[in-house]
Design a protein around this motif. Structure first.
Motif, PDB file in Angstrom:
ATOM      1  N   PRO A  56       0.794  -1.240   0.000  1.00 52.29           N
ATOM      2  CA  PRO A  56       0.000   0.000   0.000  1.00 52.29           C
ATOM      3  C   PRO A  56       0.823   1.286   0.000  1.00 52.29           C
ATOM      4  O   PRO A  56       0.381   2.308  -0.526  1.00 52.29           O
ATOM      5  CB  PRO A  56      -0.828  -0.115   1.282  1.00 52.29           C
ATOM      6  N   ARG A  57       2.004   1.268   0.639  1.00 51.86           N
ATOM      7  CA  ARG A  57       2.863   2.460   0.693  1.00 51.86           C
ATOM      8  C   ARG A  57       2.139   3.672   1.298  1.00 51.86           C
ATOM      9  O   ARG A  57       2.470   4.814   0.980  1.00 51.86           O
ATOM     10  CB  ARG A  57       3.390   2.822  -0.699  1.00 51.86           C
ATOM     11  N   LEU A  65       8.532   1.769   3.282  1.00 51.00           N
ATOM     12  CA  LEU A  65       9.118   2.442   2.120  1.00 51.00           C
ATOM     13  C   LEU A  65      10.471   3.063   2.476  1.00 51.00           C
ATOM     14  O   LEU A  65      11.433   2.956   1.718  1.00 51.00           O
ATOM     15  CB  LEU A  65       8.156   3.519   1.613  1.00 51.00           C
ATOM     16  N   PHE A  66      10.544   3.689   3.653  1.00 51.29           N
ATOM     17  CA  PHE A  66      11.815   4.275   4.094  1.00 51.29           C
ATOM     18  C   PHE A  66      12.906   3.203   4.136  1.00 51.29           C
ATOM     19  O   PHE A  66      14.016   3.403   3.638  1.00 51.29           O
ATOM     20  CB  PHE A  66      11.674   4.896   5.490  1.00 51.29           C
ATOM     21  N   ILE A 102      13.737  13.357   1.411  1.00 52.37           N
ATOM     22  CA  ILE A 102      13.802  12.167   2.254  1.00 52.37           C
ATOM     23  C   ILE A 102      14.771  11.144   1.660  1.00 52.37           C
ATOM     24  O   ILE A 102      14.940  10.045   2.190  1.00 52.37           O
ATOM     25  CB  ILE A 102      12.391  11.560   2.432  1.00 52.37           C
ATOM     26  N   MET A 103      15.429  11.514   0.551  1.00 49.93           N
ATOM     27  CA  MET A 103      16.402  10.631  -0.101  1.00 49.93           C
ATOM     28  C   MET A 103      17.780  11.295  -0.094  1.00 49.93           C
ATOM     29  O   MET A 103      18.420  11.456  -1.131  1.00 49.93           O
ATOM     30  CB  MET A 103      15.971  10.313  -1.530  1.00 49.93           C
ATOM     31  N   LEU A 184      10.811   8.507  13.678  1.00 52.66           N
ATOM     32  CA  LEU A 184      11.136   9.872  14.086  1.00 52.66           C
ATOM     33  C   LEU A 184      12.608  10.160  13.846  1.00 52.66           C
ATOM     34  O   LEU A 184      12.970  11.206  13.269  1.00 52.66           O
ATOM     35  CB  LEU A 184      10.791  10.082  15.566  1.00 52.66           C
ATOM     36  N   GLN A 185      13.468   9.265  14.257  1.00 49.70           N
ATOM     37  CA  GLN A 185      14.902   9.466  14.084  1.00 49.70           C
ATOM     38  C   GLN A 185      15.276   9.584  12.603  1.00 49.70           C
ATOM     39  O   GLN A 185      16.115  10.411  12.224  1.00 49.70           O
ATOM     40  CB  GLN A 185      15.678   8.313  14.730  1.00 49.70           C
ATOM     41  N   HIS A 186      14.637   8.779  11.775  1.00 48.05           N
ATOM     42  CA  HIS A 186      14.932   8.809  10.341  1.00 48.05           C
ATOM     43  C   HIS A 186      14.543  10.162   9.736  1.00 48.05           C
ATOM     44  O   HIS A 186      15.330  10.781   9.010  1.00 48.05           O
ATOM     45  CB  HIS A 186      14.180   7.685   9.630  1.00 48.05           C
ATOM     46  N   VAL A 187      13.340  10.619  10.037  1.00 47.98           N
ATOM     47  CA  VAL A 187      12.856  11.876   9.453  1.00 47.98           C
ATOM     48  C   VAL A 187      13.687  13.064   9.935  1.00 47.98           C
ATOM     49  O   VAL A 187      14.033  13.962   9.158  1.00 47.98           O
ATOM     50  CB  VAL A 187      11.364  12.075   9.796  1.00 47.98           C
TER      51      VAL A 187
END
Length: 451
Positions: A56-57, A65-66, A102-103, A184-187
């Motif tokens: 679904p993404r 997806l991340f 985000i990439m 949260l850490q990723h964003v």
């Protein structure tokens, strides 16, 4: 991103636009290839995000997806730069990478090939700056949010925006009880990585988010605020064709033609929101009880229980309004029959509503939408914020407040904001000037590469 790519093409650049293959192979993919065929210097190229086609993404599953992009897409991107494909068919070498914010892995990979990277973050400036300040919020003890915390407590440690947001207005990623939460850490990490890029593009304009833009500029000197991007694109080309990767139902425009002036509620929660069945029912009854006709965009993935039960529910209910899979949103919002926009407060939708001076009712789902809805309701005064509530009575009351009791007030505020948006993309406006600067900076990269 596609609007920006077309602006670059019109400006004389050769553009390769990377698109996830699951979108191109999907059943609702638009004829966007045909529309871009008259640009010889523009080409699409597909890549894999590493997830199966039926994933679904959306909703909570976006975290997959991340992870998949990190594992699968990064090596594909390196292979693409190593292949030398950019110089095939008479095309020149790549001058610059413009990547989704985000990439940020593109920064390091492109650096190995001596190609500068500019990040494009489709969030609002206010959300970007809020995420940038998350370490300050953690240090001050405002995060994490515990279960018994008063969500209306005002956040005090976002420089330039102190007192603007409550805890419930922070990006949805912040609604965690553990600040080591991977999402949260990723964003937050990706947001801070923007300082390592050549520059940052934001789809906003100076008068709309001046405080946040000023703060970001102090951290990232090469900041290009060039929004509303769809409006800048209108100024750049003669036609008004819509850059949509999804097939649109244009018959809804004929339906709108038959409706009275400013009488219709346009309802769209974008293509990432996922409603529970009970939430859908509350919205449906709230809209019906308002007595206003509505045009509602309901894509296949909007409701958890699936399409079939929805089809059965909607049978025989056409007299309440019109339901479509997808709509040409810019044209709908500019239609004189539209009197209110019930939206998820995605940033593109927010800007398009502002540009067309349409008052909004905001029901944010996730990511930056919580921030955007707060600005719409509390600071720009161009609508109402209904976050964290899904009740048919409140839906009905808010529709009537926007379209009846406070109609003139909201229209006046929306028209004033629309005027600022339109000025920003005119000759000499802040966004027009910044777009020219961005294009000139990329041209200079090309000259340096050729010398």
């Amino acid at each position: 991103m596609l609007n920006l790519a077309e602006i670059f093409t019109i400006s004389g650049f050769q553009v390769t636009f990377l698109i996830p293959e699951h979108i191109e192979k999907g059943p609702r993919f638009s004829n966007i290839h045909a529309r871009f065929a008259h640009y010889p210097s523009f080409r699409f190229k597909t890549f894999s995000d590493g997830l199966p086609s039926n994933h679904p993404r959306t909703g909570e599953r976006v975290k997959d997806l991340f992870e998949s992009i990190d594992i699968k897409t990064k090596p594909h991107f390196r292979d693409l730069l190593e292949s030398g494909e950019s110089t095939s068919n008479g095309r020149g070498p790549w001058t610059c990478i413009v990547a989704d914010g985000i990439m940020s892995f593109t920064i390091d990979i492109a650096k190995d090939f001596k190609i500068p990277t500019i990040l494009f973050r489709p969030f609002s400036a206010s959300c970007f700056w809020t995420l940038f300040c998350v370490p300050k919020l953690i240090e001050a003890g405002e995060l994490p949010i515990k279960g018994d915390t008063d969500m209306d407590m005002v956040v005090a440690n976002i420089p330039g925006m102190n007192g603007v947001l409550r805890l419930r207005d922070l990006p949805s990623f912040c609604r965690v009880e553990d600040v080591t939460d991977p999402q949260l850490q990723h964003v937050v990490s990706e947001t801070h990585r923007a300082t390592n890029a050549y520059g940052l593009i934001l789809n906003t304009f100076q008068d709309l988010e001046e405080s946040a833009v000023t703060q970001i500029h102090s951290e990232i000197p090469r900041l290009y605020t060039i929004g509303p991007l769809h409006a800048n694109l209108k100024h750049a080309r003669a036609s008004h064709a819509r850059n949509s990767l999804t097939k649109e139902d244009r018959e809804c425009l004929l339906w709108l033609d038959a409706q009275p002036l400013k009488s219709v509620i346009f309802v769209s929660f974008g293509n990432m929101t996922v409603l529970k069945w009970q939430q859908f029912i509350e919205f449906w009854h709230g809209l019906v009880n308002s007595g206003k006709p509505f045009l509602w965009v309901i894509p296949d993935n909007l409701i958890e229980c699936g399409r079939q039960i929805l089809v059965e529910f909607l049978e025989g209910s056409e007299h309440h309004g019109k339901v479509v899979d997808w709509a040409p949103q810019e044209e709908v919002l500019s239609h004189p029959a539209i009197g209110c926009f019930l939206t998820h407060s995605g940033w593109n939708s927010t800007l398009e509503g502002i540009y067309e001076s349409v008052p909004m009712i905001c029901w944010p789902f996730y990511a930056d939408q919580q921030v955007n809805s707060r600005l719409v309701g509390e600071f720009w005064k161009i609508g109402l914020d209904m976050k964290d509530i899904c009740d048919r009575g409140i839906v009905t009351n808010m529709v009537r407040e926007v379209m009846e009791t406070r109609r003139d007030e909201f229209i006046k505020s929306a028209q004033e904001m629309a005027l600022l948006a339109r000025k920003s993309v005119c000759d000499g406006g802040s966004s027009c000037t910044n777009l020219v600067r961005l294009i000139e900076d990329i041209k200079l990269m090309n000259e340096l590469k050729s010398s």
